[in-house]
Design a protein around this motif. Sequence first.
Motif, PDB file in Angstrom:
ATOM      1  N   VAL A 191       0.830  -1.201   0.000  1.00 34.70           N
ATOM      2  CA  VAL A 191       0.000   0.000   0.000  1.00 34.70           C
ATOM      3  C   VAL A 191       0.872   1.263   0.000  1.00 34.70           C
ATOM      4  CG1 VAL A 191      -1.818   1.241   1.226  1.00 34.70           C
ATOM      5  CG2 VAL A 191      -1.738  -1.250   1.309  1.00 34.70           C
ATOM      6  N   PHE A 250      -6.207   1.269   5.354  1.00 38.43           N
ATOM      7  CA  PHE A 250      -5.661   0.025   5.874  1.00 38.43           C
ATOM      8  C   PHE A 250      -5.326   0.152   7.356  1.00 38.43           C
ATOM      9  CE2 PHE A 250      -5.365   0.034   1.391  1.00 38.43           C
ATOM     10  CZ  PHE A 250      -5.495  -1.273   0.995  1.00 38.43           C
ATOM     11  N   TYR A 289      -0.715  -7.331   1.731  1.00 45.58           N
ATOM     12  CA  TYR A 289      -2.104  -7.708   1.981  1.00 45.58           C
ATOM     13  C   TYR A 289      -2.615  -8.608   0.855  1.00 45.58           C
ATOM     14  CZ  TYR A 289      -2.090  -3.699   5.192  1.00 45.58           C
ATOM     15  OH  TYR A 289      -1.817  -2.821   6.199  1.00 45.58           O
ATOM     16  N   VAL A 331      -7.631  -6.984   1.576  1.00 42.15           N
ATOM     17  CA  VAL A 331      -7.919  -5.635   1.070  1.00 42.15           C
ATOM     18  C   VAL A 331      -9.418  -5.397   1.071  1.00 42.15           C
ATOM     19  CG1 VAL A 331      -7.794  -4.112  -0.945  1.00 42.15           C
ATOM     20  CG2 VAL A 331      -5.811  -5.520  -0.327  1.00 42.15           C
TER      21      VAL A 331
END
Length: 517
Positions: free
Chosen positions: A323, A331, A341, A346
């Motif tokens: 991310v 997140f 992730y 997600v």
Amino acid sequence: MFKKNVSVLTARPISGKDVKELKRKLRITFPDLSEDDADHFFPAKAEVQILKLKNKATAYTCGNANPLFFDPDGRGDLLVPTVYALCKCPQIIETLYTYSEVSPKVLGGADLFLQGLIVPDGGLGDFSAGDLRAVSVPGNPYPFAVGTMEVGSGEIAKTGLKGKGLKLLHFFGDQLWGLGDKSSPDSSFTLTRIFPVMASSDDDPDAQIEECLLSGSHSVSDGELPMIASDFYAKHVLPAKAEGASIDIKKTSYKKLSKLLSTFEKKGLLTTKVIHKQDKLTAVNRGHELYTAFAPKEQAAASSTSAASTSGNKITVTYSYRVPTSLRPIFDLDADKDTLYSEERVCTLLKGYMEREGLVAGKGAIKLDKLLVGHLFKKKEPQQEGDPHPFEDTLRRLLDKLALFHTIARASQEGVIEVVGKGAVKNITMSMDDRMGGRKHVTHLMHVESFGLSADELGAALQRKFKTSCSVAKLPGKTETGKEISLQGNLLQELPRYLKEEYGIDAQYIDIKKKGT
């Protein structure tokens, strides 16, 4: 703590004296564990192994079977039963109950909030922060997760059922579970939801049809695709049903095959397309977590491999996302820049963000805020802050903004080797030169490093196997770090079979092309 790939660094047997000490600790930690129960887990004269995992945890197996207990930090301070152990002996720790509808969040790796607990007539009982608790759904005797309490019963009495209740340590379908034979105690256990036992047959056929579809995705080969959707259903989905069971898609909530396939296409597992006015299955995402975590019943029953391997000599490929700082608010707030992730995670976190920020906009929709509009939509697109937008499309746009990574796990004599790389998997490339007017052939093999293989070691093994001359040279180009293996002879048919048998590398990860003369 086992959401990411967890490789085995070392696996070694422990002495009989250490086994006795392990049993003694278990009986002290779990007073309801009888001596017979301990002997059932670790029979006399059976080899007990301790596995040292990449995340610093340790786990105990017996006879190269399923992990039974684990120590989260590897320091010997805490022994925790796995779901394999809990399903055999659920009474050894107390159980919390949550709704079947909440179980998908736990199976996605989310901690269990107090609001998601079902409080029995006698209350939750007395406990302190840090106490172990198993998690089950009503009507199902088998726990599917285990963790430690975030708060004590005294604090709950004062503040009520608000905030986090249980910090998740391990759950059905995670990577620790994946080190075992991937068996489930009952058909009520699916990778996407846990159902009451009674609801897993005739009363709730959705679970059955979903399990059959996942099994069908394993049995259909890439060479059979594209395949007419109805043929896939008849030849691969229906044959996966339990013996004596009957499945009628009209009795499920999906009603039609097209809706079932569409649901799993949205999850990213399948790809379908209308070709010549017929619905066809065109691809199966074999790197998807729903695929890699699912073990068909016949595969689970036949599995007798060591817990130190991924699944015999088979490789597993999983995809994950990193991310950027700009999207970090969606997140985990404490996530660092290296956190990876899964797609399911997600999705879970986006739903959590939607609920946390008050962005629920009706069934299947999310109300866009400034962050979502600014980062997921182009300036010329009409979407504005406050507009409702389909959740699935929002998720797709979010995934497109994240950095894709792949992880390849492969068993070796040294344990499980993990290779993490950016982007999609870089396939092994094979090619052949025709020389001397086709009287001489040279077969080339490249990019084996993508799968954690040493070109020099593999070249030597291939030279011995095929009794031919071999050379290994660095690939040209300043950015290239790999090597090319060159073997005398035409081995384009033999090499894929060898890589499959020895290293579990399927044909889908090998590109074969013939060079010009």
